[in-house]
Design a protein around this motif. Structure first.
Motif, PDB file in Angstrom:
ATOM      1  N   HIS A  48      78.785  39.592 -29.069  1.00  0.00           N
ATOM      2  CA  HIS A  48      80.009  38.820 -29.481  1.00  0.00           C
ATOM      3  C   HIS A  48      79.733  39.039 -31.439  1.00  0.00           C
ATOM      4  O   HIS A  48      80.425  39.430 -32.334  1.00  0.00           O
ATOM      5  CB  HIS A  48      79.524  37.214 -29.059  1.00  0.00           C
ATOM      6  CG  HIS A  48      81.014  36.542 -29.865  1.00  0.00           C
ATOM      7  ND1 HIS A  48      82.140  36.474 -29.328  1.00  0.00           N
ATOM      8  CD2 HIS A  48      81.134  35.346 -30.934  1.00  0.00           C
ATOM      9  CE1 HIS A  48      83.314  35.599 -29.495  1.00  0.00           C
ATOM     10  NE2 HIS A  48      82.303  35.374 -30.891  1.00  0.00           N
ATOM     11  N   GLY A  49      78.693  38.663 -31.487  1.00  0.00           N
ATOM     12  CA  GLY A  49      78.487  38.893 -33.247  1.00  0.00           C
ATOM     13  C   GLY A  49      78.549  39.852 -33.359  1.00  0.00           C
ATOM     14  O   GLY A  49      79.103  40.414 -34.470  1.00  0.00           O
ATOM     15  N   VAL A  51      80.997  42.981 -31.830  1.00  0.00           N
ATOM     16  CA  VAL A  51      82.350  42.642 -32.805  1.00  0.00           C
ATOM     17  C   VAL A  51      83.269  42.489 -33.625  1.00  0.00           C
ATOM     18  O   VAL A  51      83.192  43.156 -33.962  1.00  0.00           O
ATOM     19  CB  VAL A  51      83.043  42.266 -30.804  1.00  0.00           C
ATOM     20  CG1 VAL A  51      84.659  42.263 -30.805  1.00  0.00           C
ATOM     21  CG2 VAL A  51      82.233  43.140 -30.119  1.00  0.00           C
ATOM     22  N   GLN A  52      82.412  40.869 -33.694  1.00  0.00           N
ATOM     23  CA  GLN A  52      82.595  40.233 -34.807  1.00  0.00           C
ATOM     24  C   GLN A  52      82.848  40.586 -36.201  1.00  0.00           C
ATOM     25  O   GLN A  52      83.771  40.994 -36.519  1.00  0.00           O
ATOM     26  CB  GLN A  52      82.772  39.058 -34.972  1.00  0.00           C
ATOM     27  CG  GLN A  52      83.236  38.059 -34.573  1.00  0.00           C
ATOM     28  CD  GLN A  52      82.727  36.858 -34.352  1.00  0.00           C
ATOM     29  OE1 GLN A  52      81.636  36.477 -35.091  1.00  0.00           O
ATOM     30  NE2 GLN A  52      83.652  35.314 -34.865  1.00  0.00           N
ATOM     31  N   ALA A  53      81.564  41.856 -36.066  1.00  0.00           N
ATOM     32  CA  ALA A  53      81.375  42.309 -37.642  1.00  0.00           C
ATOM     33  C   ALA A  53      82.260  43.463 -37.457  1.00  0.00           C
ATOM     34  O   ALA A  53      82.759  43.645 -38.743  1.00  0.00           O
ATOM     35  CB  ALA A  53      79.715  43.046 -37.592  1.00  0.00           C
ATOM     36  N   GLN A  55      84.959  44.331 -36.380  1.00  0.00           N
ATOM     37  CA  GLN A  55      86.646  43.496 -36.526  1.00  0.00           C
ATOM     38  C   GLN A  55      87.022  42.939 -38.144  1.00  0.00           C
ATOM     39  O   GLN A  55      88.143  43.365 -38.360  1.00  0.00           O
ATOM     40  CB  GLN A  55      86.668  42.083 -35.288  1.00  0.00           C
ATOM     41  CG  GLN A  55      87.194  43.224 -34.043  1.00  0.00           C
ATOM     42  CD  GLN A  55      87.180  42.024 -33.373  1.00  0.00           C
ATOM     43  OE1 GLN A  55      86.470  40.140 -33.524  1.00  0.00           O
ATOM     44  NE2 GLN A  55      87.757  42.128 -32.201  1.00  0.00           N
ATOM     45  N   THR A  56      85.684  42.928 -38.583  1.00  0.00           N
ATOM     46  CA  THR A  56      85.802  41.926 -40.289  1.00  0.00           C
ATOM     47  C   THR A  56      85.385  43.141 -40.884  1.00  0.00           C
ATOM     48  O   THR A  56      86.564  43.093 -41.566  1.00  0.00           O
ATOM     49  CB  THR A  56      84.619  41.439 -40.088  1.00  0.00           C
ATOM     50  OG1 THR A  56      84.602  40.039 -39.567  1.00  0.00           O
ATOM     51  CG2 THR A  56      84.719  40.454 -42.178  1.00  0.00           C
ATOM     52  N   GLN A  57      85.060  44.456 -40.310  1.00  0.00           N
ATOM     53  CA  GLN A  57      85.012  45.698 -41.655  1.00  0.00           C
ATOM     54  C   GLN A  57      85.877  46.023 -41.051  1.00  0.00           C
ATOM     55  O   GLN A  57      86.947  46.770 -42.154  1.00  0.00           O
ATOM     56  CB  GLN A  57      83.771  46.271 -41.209  1.00  0.00           C
ATOM     57  CG  GLN A  57      83.034  48.120 -41.130  1.00  0.00           C
ATOM     58  CD  GLN A  57      82.096  49.287 -41.230  1.00  0.00           C
ATOM     59  OE1 GLN A  57      81.866  48.751 -39.556  1.00  0.00           O
ATOM     60  NE2 GLN A  57      82.144  49.936 -41.534  1.00  0.00           N
ATOM     61  N   HIS A  59      89.236  44.553 -40.775  1.00  0.00           N
ATOM     62  CA  HIS A  59      89.601  44.044 -41.789  1.00  0.00           C
ATOM     63  C   HIS A  59      89.649  44.484 -43.286  1.00  0.00           C
ATOM     64  O   HIS A  59      90.714  44.628 -43.758  1.00  0.00           O
ATOM     65  CB  HIS A  59      90.399  42.725 -40.920  1.00  0.00           C
ATOM     66  CG  HIS A  59      90.744  42.539 -39.235  1.00  0.00           C
ATOM     67  ND1 HIS A  59      92.104  42.671 -39.471  1.00  0.00           N
ATOM     68  CD2 HIS A  59      90.025  41.407 -38.557  1.00  0.00           C
ATOM     69  CE1 HIS A  59      92.103  42.414 -38.658  1.00  0.00           C
ATOM     70  NE2 HIS A  59      90.939  41.678 -37.709  1.00  0.00           N
TER      71      HIS A  59
END
Length: 86
Positions: A48-49, A51-53, A55-57, A59
């Motif tokens: 999960h972390g 995937v979040q990282a 996605q943040t990258q 964006h």
């Protein structure tokens, strides 16, 4: 010859003992305190972390690309912008 098939005539147990002694001599001595093993990893939380990282990258990269394109247009180097000004 009593030690048939073996070179040097050393008995098998003596060879094993020498091999063990060499292994002990070659092993590096631990430095500092010995730490306990790390806690088990919860791979669901890890993924999960991750995937979040990612996605943040993505964006951040899109925002930087848009900012760069806007700056190029302000400088008048963009073909779309120069076509509109004519």
């Amino acid at each position: 010859m009593a030690s048939r098939g073996r070179r040097g005539g050393a008995p098998a147990r003596e060879d094993e003992r020498r091999r063990d002694e060499r292994a002990e001599q070659q092993a590096p001595a631990p430095q500092g305190p010995v730490l306990p093993p790390p806690p088990p990893v919860d791979y669901g939380v890890f993924m999960h972390g991750l995937v979040q990282a990612m996605q943040t990258q993505a964006h951040t990269q899109a925002a930087l690309q848009a900012q760069l394109e806007a700056q190029i247009c302000l400088d008048g180097a963009c073909e779309r912008c120069t076509a509109r000004k004519s």
